[in-house]
Design an enzyme around this catalytic site. Structure first.
Site, short mmCIF file in Angstrom:
data_model
loop_
_atom_site.label_atom_id
_atom_site.label_comp_id
_atom_site.label_asym_id
_atom_site.label_seq_id
_atom_site.Cartn_x
_atom_site.Cartn_y
_atom_site.Cartn_z
N GLU A 48 21.71 -146.07 47.08
CA GLU A 48 21.12 -147.14 46.27
C GLU A 48 21.44 -148.50 46.89
O GLU A 48 20.57 -149.38 46.97
CB GLU A 48 21.69 -147.10 44.84
CG GLU A 48 21.36 -145.85 44.05
CD GLU A 48 22.43 -144.78 44.19
OE1 GLU A 48 22.99 -144.61 45.29
OE2 GLU A 48 22.71 -144.09 43.19
N ALA A 150 21.03 -110.27 58.94
CA ALA A 150 19.82 -109.90 59.69
C ALA A 150 19.76 -108.38 59.71
O ALA A 150 20.77 -107.71 59.95
CB ALA A 150 19.92 -110.45 61.11
N SER A 164 27.63 -103.91 68.70
CA SER A 164 27.07 -105.23 68.42
C SER A 164 25.58 -105.19 68.75
O SER A 164 25.20 -104.82 69.86
CB SER A 164 27.79 -106.26 69.30
OG SER A 164 27.26 -107.52 69.05
N ARG A 180 23.68 -122.52 59.26
CA ARG A 180 25.09 -122.83 59.57
C ARG A 180 25.33 -124.33 59.44
O ARG A 180 26.37 -124.77 58.94
CB ARG A 180 25.45 -122.36 60.98
CG ARG A 180 25.53 -120.84 61.07
CD ARG A 180 25.91 -120.41 62.46
NE ARG A 180 26.05 -118.96 62.54
CZ ARG A 180 26.46 -118.31 63.62
NH1 ARG A 180 26.77 -118.96 64.71
NH2 ARG A 180 26.55 -117.00 63.60
N THR A 192 33.64 -107.09 62.12
CA THR A 192 32.64 -107.89 62.84
C THR A 192 33.32 -108.76 63.88
O THR A 192 32.85 -108.88 65.02
CB THR A 192 31.83 -108.76 61.84
OG1 THR A 192 31.11 -107.89 60.99
CG2 THR A 192 30.87 -109.69 62.55
N ASP A 196 31.91 -107.72 67.42
CA ASP A 196 30.93 -108.67 67.97
C ASP A 196 31.57 -109.76 68.84
O ASP A 196 30.88 -110.40 69.63
CB ASP A 196 30.15 -109.36 66.84
CG ASP A 196 29.20 -108.41 66.12
OD1 ASP A 196 29.14 -107.23 66.53
OD2 ASP A 196 28.53 -108.84 65.17
N ARG A 203 25.21 -124.17 66.27
CA ARG A 203 24.53 -124.55 67.50
C ARG A 203 23.13 -125.10 67.20
O ARG A 203 22.20 -124.90 67.96
CB ARG A 203 24.48 -123.35 68.45
CG ARG A 203 25.86 -122.88 68.89
CD ARG A 203 25.82 -121.80 69.94
NE ARG A 203 25.25 -120.55 69.48
CZ ARG A 203 25.88 -119.64 68.74
NH1 ARG A 203 27.14 -119.85 68.37
NH2 ARG A 203 25.28 -118.52 68.36
#
Ligand SMILES: NC(=O)c1ccc[n+]([C@@H]2O[C@H](COP(=O)([O-])OP(=O)(O)OC[C@H]3O[C@@H](n4cnc5c(N)ncnc54)[C@H](OP(=O)(O)O)[C@@H]3O)[C@@H](O)[C@H]2O)c1
Length: 358
Positions: A48, A150, A164, A180, A192, A196, A203
């Protein structure tokens, strides 16, 4: 103009937490845009005030469109209500109240008492979605939890628990980086982290106020001292929750700059994990799997938003892990139902976003 104030507010994504996203547009008496502003935490000046400064005398008799109720208290900055009143603003159009119970409704009240016409409710749902993390933080007194996975069309998130697998397309990968960017922390399970060896970084290429905090739930301390998350703590913090008594491994990880939080219940106590993160001013957590971690959050109903990215292939078989483990539902009534489901094509993938209905 209200939509425009929400767009201005959204420009603050990555720069405001643990405060809210706020945008402001000022129009003159004859409806011309004379000032706009976006709140950025480090600039110590509210949306404002920025918009009013640009508008100058042209604000007198005009309208201020603000994405969230202007604050009425003396904090790090003077009250925005006072600035709007002193500038001679005749009307304030604002979709929603501030969710902070300590200040909620007070800004509108002060403006009305000073004779300013206050209009509320327009695009209220959109405004609440925009500040969903801030609203959760105040109403549930814990970080906003967003589960993102995913998967293949048959709901598999990799080819095997110890494998992975890159599931998403490049285009969906860009979307993940944006997700992210809009969260304070990212969280995965110990398996994980071990399988992985992910970097778990933002990024997106966009600037952020604080580095994305990496959180690993790892009772058996399977995260290697040579892992990426343990080797890059100078660039982004890594926190491991555990109940391990392996003092030597804890020391090795700590020497690498990892914060190891040891407790009796360890990483299994998700309420403790979220409360610890809240105390670190972490307003939002993106939970990125794997199967067991996703299942634990679903079972505990500690989820505020779900994003599933489905790739157009079927894995099949009996060994590829499904997206959500845990105990699961015993009836369809107790399954996790999603509201406001939004479906989009991103590259070759389909992105489904929804909100649990409990
Ligand atoms: N496609 C995707 O989006 C995606 C994302 C992530 C992972 N993945 C894949 O998923 C697979 C790994 O899944 P996963 O289920 O084996 O591993 P996970 O969910 O990453 O980790 C599971 C482990 O976390 C630990 N843990 C700590 N706190 C927990 C809690 N509150 N609830 C449940 N477990 C907790 C448990 O071990 P301790 O008790 O020893 O701590 C548990 O065995 C890998 O193949 C990986 O590549 C895919």
């Amino acid at each position: 103009m209200t939509r425009r104030s929400l767009d201005r507010a959204a420009e603050g994504i990555g720069h405001v937490s643990p405060n809210p996203l706020v945008g402001c547009v000022i129009t003159s008496r004859n409806g011309e845009i004379v000032g706009e502003g976006t709140y950025i935490y480090d600039n110590l000046i509210h949306a404002e005030a920025i918009a009013l400064e640009k508008a100058g005398e042209k604000a007198r008799g005009g309208t201020a469109f603000v994405s969230l109720e202007p604050h009425d208290h003396h904090g790090k900055t003077p009250p925005c209500t006072e600035a709007l009143i002193n500038a001679g603003i005749a009307r304030v159009v604002c979709p929603i109240e501030d969710p902070n119970p300590l200040v909620s409704g007070r800004g509108f009240e002060t403006l009305r008492k000073a004779g300013v016409d206050v209009v509320t409710g327009l695009l209220a749902d959109e405004a609440a979605r925009l500040n969903e993390q801030f609203i959760c933080w105040h109403q549930k007194k814990r970080p906003f939890v967003h589960l993102k996975l995913a998967m293949s069309l048959d709901g598999r998130i990799s080819l095997g628990k110890s494998v992975s697998t890159a599931i998403s397309s490049e285009a969906a990968g860009v979307r993940v980086q944006d997700l992210r960017h809009s969260h304070d922390a990212i969280l995965v399970g110990g398996n994980t982290a071990a399988v992985d060896n992910p970097s778990l970084t933002d990024r997106s290429g966009k600037k952020r106020r604080r580095p994305l905090v990496r959180v690993i739930l790892d009772n058996r301390l399977r995260t290697s001292v040579d892992s990426i998350v343990a080797s890059t703590t100078a660039a982004a913090p890594t926190i491991i929750f555990t109940n391990s008594e392996d003092g030597r491994k804890i020391d090795e990880l700590t020497e690498k700059g990892v914060s190891v939080i040891v407790s009796e219940t360890g990483a299994r106590d998700l309420k403790f994990v979220l409360e610890s993160l809240r105390q670190m001013d972490i307003q939002s957590v993106l939970v990125e799997g794997g199967t067991e971690i996703a299942g634990a959050f679903v079972d505990a109903r500690l989820i505020d938003k779900v994003t599933l990215i489905a790739a157009p292939f079927i894995v099949g078989g009996h060994t590829a892990p499904v997206a959500i483990g845990g105990n699961g539902a015993r009836s369809l009534e107790t399954a996790l139902h999603l509201n406001d489901l939004f479906v989009e094509n991103v590259g070759r993938d389909v992105v489904l976003t929804g909100y649990p209905s409990f």
